[in-house]
Design a protein around this motif. Structure first.
Motif, short mmCIF file in Angstrom:
data_model
loop_
_atom_site.label_atom_id
_atom_site.label_comp_id
_atom_site.label_asym_id
_atom_site.label_seq_id
_atom_site.Cartn_x
_atom_site.Cartn_y
_atom_site.Cartn_z
N GLU A 34 38.69 32.07 32.89
CA GLU A 34 38.46 32.52 34.26
C GLU A 34 37.18 33.35 34.36
O GLU A 34 36.66 33.85 33.37
CB GLU A 34 39.64 33.34 34.76
CG GLU A 34 39.87 34.63 34.01
CD GLU A 34 41.11 35.37 34.45
OE1 GLU A 34 41.93 34.78 35.17
OE2 GLU A 34 41.26 36.53 34.06
N ILE A 36 35.81 36.55 36.83
CA ILE A 36 36.16 37.54 37.84
C ILE A 36 34.87 38.00 38.49
O ILE A 36 33.93 38.42 37.81
CB ILE A 36 36.93 38.72 37.22
CG1 ILE A 36 38.21 38.19 36.59
CG2 ILE A 36 37.22 39.79 38.26
CD1 ILE A 36 39.02 39.19 35.84
N GLN A 50 37.61 38.75 43.28
CA GLN A 50 38.20 37.41 43.29
C GLN A 50 38.21 36.85 41.87
O GLN A 50 37.36 37.22 41.05
CB GLN A 50 37.40 36.46 44.18
CG GLN A 50 37.40 36.81 45.64
CD GLN A 50 38.76 36.59 46.28
OE1 GLN A 50 39.49 35.68 45.92
NE2 GLN A 50 39.09 37.45 47.22
N THR A 51 39.13 35.94 41.58
CA THR A 51 39.22 35.29 40.29
C THR A 51 39.04 33.79 40.49
O THR A 51 39.70 33.19 41.33
CB THR A 51 40.58 35.56 39.63
OG1 THR A 51 40.74 36.97 39.50
CG2 THR A 51 40.66 34.92 38.26
N ARG A 53 39.48 30.30 38.53
CA ARG A 53 40.04 29.62 37.36
C ARG A 53 39.12 28.46 36.98
O ARG A 53 38.93 27.55 37.78
CB ARG A 53 41.44 29.09 37.66
CG ARG A 53 42.45 30.15 38.05
CD ARG A 53 42.86 31.03 36.92
NE ARG A 53 43.37 30.24 35.82
CZ ARG A 53 43.82 30.74 34.70
NH1 ARG A 53 43.83 32.02 34.52
NH2 ARG A 53 44.26 29.95 33.76
#
Length: 58
Positions: A34, A36, A50-51, A53
């Motif tokens: 991920e 960030i 927000q992350t 993926r």
């Protein structure tokens, strides 16, 4: 919370694939799973986090 850094070219491509404007976001952490990101918004007391993926955008 760490301070964000400007994204690299590969990180910018991932942000664009996830429909984020890379000029408005900083990278806080980038792992194999991920990324960030933190908003460059004017509200410094509580920045938006927000992350993304990575497995979803390969």
């Amino acid at each position: 919370m760490k301070h964000g850094k400007n994204p690299t070219r590969k990180q910018k491509m991932l942000m664009q694939a996830a429909h984020y404007n890379c000029g408005d976001w900083l990278v806080v952490r980038d792992t194999a799973e991920e990324m960030i990101i933190q908003s460059k918004g004017t509200d410094k007391a509580q920045p938006e986090i927000q992350t993304i993926r990575k497995e979803l955008y390969k």
